[in-house]
Design an enzyme around this catalytic site. Structure first.
Site, PDB file in Angstrom:
ATOM      1  N   LEU A  87       0.799  -1.222   0.000  1.00  0.00           N
ATOM      2  CA  LEU A  87       0.000   0.000   0.000  1.00  0.00           C
ATOM      3  C   LEU A  87       0.833   1.276   0.000  1.00  0.00           C
ATOM      4  O   LEU A  87       0.337   2.337  -0.389  1.00  0.00           O
ATOM      5  CB  LEU A  87      -0.948   0.002   1.202  1.00  0.00           C
ATOM      6  CG  LEU A  87      -2.106  -0.989   1.117  1.00  0.00           C
ATOM      7  CD1 LEU A  87      -2.757  -1.169   2.472  1.00  0.00           C
ATOM      8  CD2 LEU A  87      -3.143  -0.531   0.088  1.00  0.00           C
ATOM      9  N   THR A 134       0.205   4.913   3.703  1.00  0.00           N
ATOM     10  CA  THR A 134      -0.238   3.521   3.703  1.00  0.00           C
ATOM     11  C   THR A 134      -1.729   3.390   3.984  1.00  0.00           C
ATOM     12  O   THR A 134      -2.477   2.750   3.229  1.00  0.00           O
ATOM     13  CB  THR A 134       0.554   2.722   4.758  1.00  0.00           C
ATOM     14  OG1 THR A 134       1.945   2.810   4.471  1.00  0.00           O
ATOM     15  CG2 THR A 134       0.122   1.262   4.767  1.00  0.00           C
ATOM     16  N   TYR A 183       6.133  15.832  14.566  1.00  0.00           N
ATOM     17  CA  TYR A 183       5.555  14.503  14.405  1.00  0.00           C
ATOM     18  C   TYR A 183       5.204  13.912  15.758  1.00  0.00           C
ATOM     19  O   TYR A 183       6.028  13.881  16.680  1.00  0.00           O
ATOM     20  CB  TYR A 183       6.546  13.574  13.694  1.00  0.00           C
ATOM     21  CG  TYR A 183       6.092  12.137  13.637  1.00  0.00           C
ATOM     22  CD1 TYR A 183       5.088  11.749  12.762  1.00  0.00           C
ATOM     23  CD2 TYR A 183       6.671  11.157  14.462  1.00  0.00           C
ATOM     24  CE1 TYR A 183       4.656  10.416  12.710  1.00  0.00           C
ATOM     25  CE2 TYR A 183       6.252   9.831  14.408  1.00  0.00           C
ATOM     26  CZ  TYR A 183       5.237   9.471  13.535  1.00  0.00           C
ATOM     27  OH  TYR A 183       4.810   8.168  13.484  1.00  0.00           O
TER      28      TYR A 183
END
Length: 305
Positions: A87, A134, A183
């Site tokens: 993916l 993904t 992040y």
């Protein structure tokens, strides 16, 4: 049954927290039905594939490698076709679309089940944070590519999560999709799950009343290998408290099985589901403009690759 499950009853559908995939599929005749499922090699994907095949369906099992896909489909007692779908690689997803289109005449259900969760450090690929790439973008490519292969009453089932509530304000931070401005593992996982939810909402809007259906869902909190990237302390805690508070894999696979195959689920098209019933997502996940914006951004990004 978990300790928590002792206090959970069935909902309006007749199923609930404690229902298993086999129970929600009991009595269904899925002969001549075909389902495509990502992440077929473990956890919820493997159980959903097994149950659908057990009811007579042809299942197309997608996994990151041919070895994983073939090993999983070989264990199915029924008609199972292995395909490769990485993916996080757009070209691999496109090849998967071609393989599926060549292998089956029509798809009755596409179950976007695979995912990665809470990567402890920032990982990027093709300029995007890996969870977003993904969990959302890869499944977007797959879904868009297979839309024309859906049966007239075909269903697209996209696994979101209650973790969509962890997404940043506004749901999708388009200015930081590569994580370069900061992040946080769970926030970025939540963002990807928020995107899954919006994608299902927009897909249903595009289907309109043509008979095809789209759903997003929270499968429950289950101790699967999805949590393999979480720190060791959390993994140990899951092992200790899991029998008390977490769903089993057969219970976790129930809602996606119900959404993909049960006749009663059809009337809830476009809804967010949990425990085989309609659930309430974060308020801004219901915003049609946000869903349309994500779809258009996704098309632009994918078409540029």
């Amino acid at each position: 049954m978990s300790l928590y499950g002792l206090f959970k009853g069935a909902g309006p559908s007749g199923f609930g927290y404690n229902s298993t995939a086999a129970e929600v599929a009991a009595g269904l005749d899925l002969t001549d039905k075909t389902y495509v499922i990502t992440g077929c090699n473990s956890g919820l994907g493997a159980e959903t594939m097994r149950v659908l095949a057990d009811r007579g369906a042809t299942v197309v099992g997608a996994a990151r490698t041919e070895t994983k896909a073939r090993r999983a489909t070989d264990e199915v007692d029924g008609d199972a076709i292995p395909v490769v779908c990485e993916l996080s690689e757009p070209d691999s997803v496109r090849r998967c679309v071609e393989s599926v289109a060549d292998s089956v005449d029509a798809i009755d259900g596409l179950i976007c089940n695979a995912g990665i969760m809470a990567l402890p450090e920032l990982n990027t690929k093709h300029g995007l944070e890996l969870q977003f790439l993904t969990n959302h973008v890869g499944h977007f490519i797959l879904t868009r590519g297979l839309i024309d292969s859906l049966a007239d009453d075909g269903r697209v089932v996209i696994l979101s999560s209650r973790a969509h509530e962890q997404a940043p304000k506004g749901g999708i931070n388009y200015d930081n999709l590569d994580g370069s401005q900061g992040y946080d593992p769970l926030e970025f996982y939540g963002q990807s799950k928020f995107a899954n939810l919006l994608c299902a909402k927009e897909l249903q809007r595009r289907f309109g009343s043509d008979g095809r259906k789209a759903f997003a869902l929270h499968p429950g909190v289950i101790d699967t290998n999805l949590a393999r990237h979480m720190n060791a302390g959390i993994q140990v805690a899951l092992k200790v408290v899991g029998p008390l508070f977490l769903k089993s894999i057969p219970q976790g696979a129930a809602t996606e099985t119900w959404a993909a195959a049960h006749p009663d689920a059809a009337r809830h098209a476009g809804e967010y589901l949990a425990d085989c019933n309609v659930a309430e997502p974060r308020e801004d996940a219901e915003d049609p403009e946000s869903a349309q914006r994500l779809w258009e951004w996704s098309e632009s990004w994918v078409d540029g690759r």
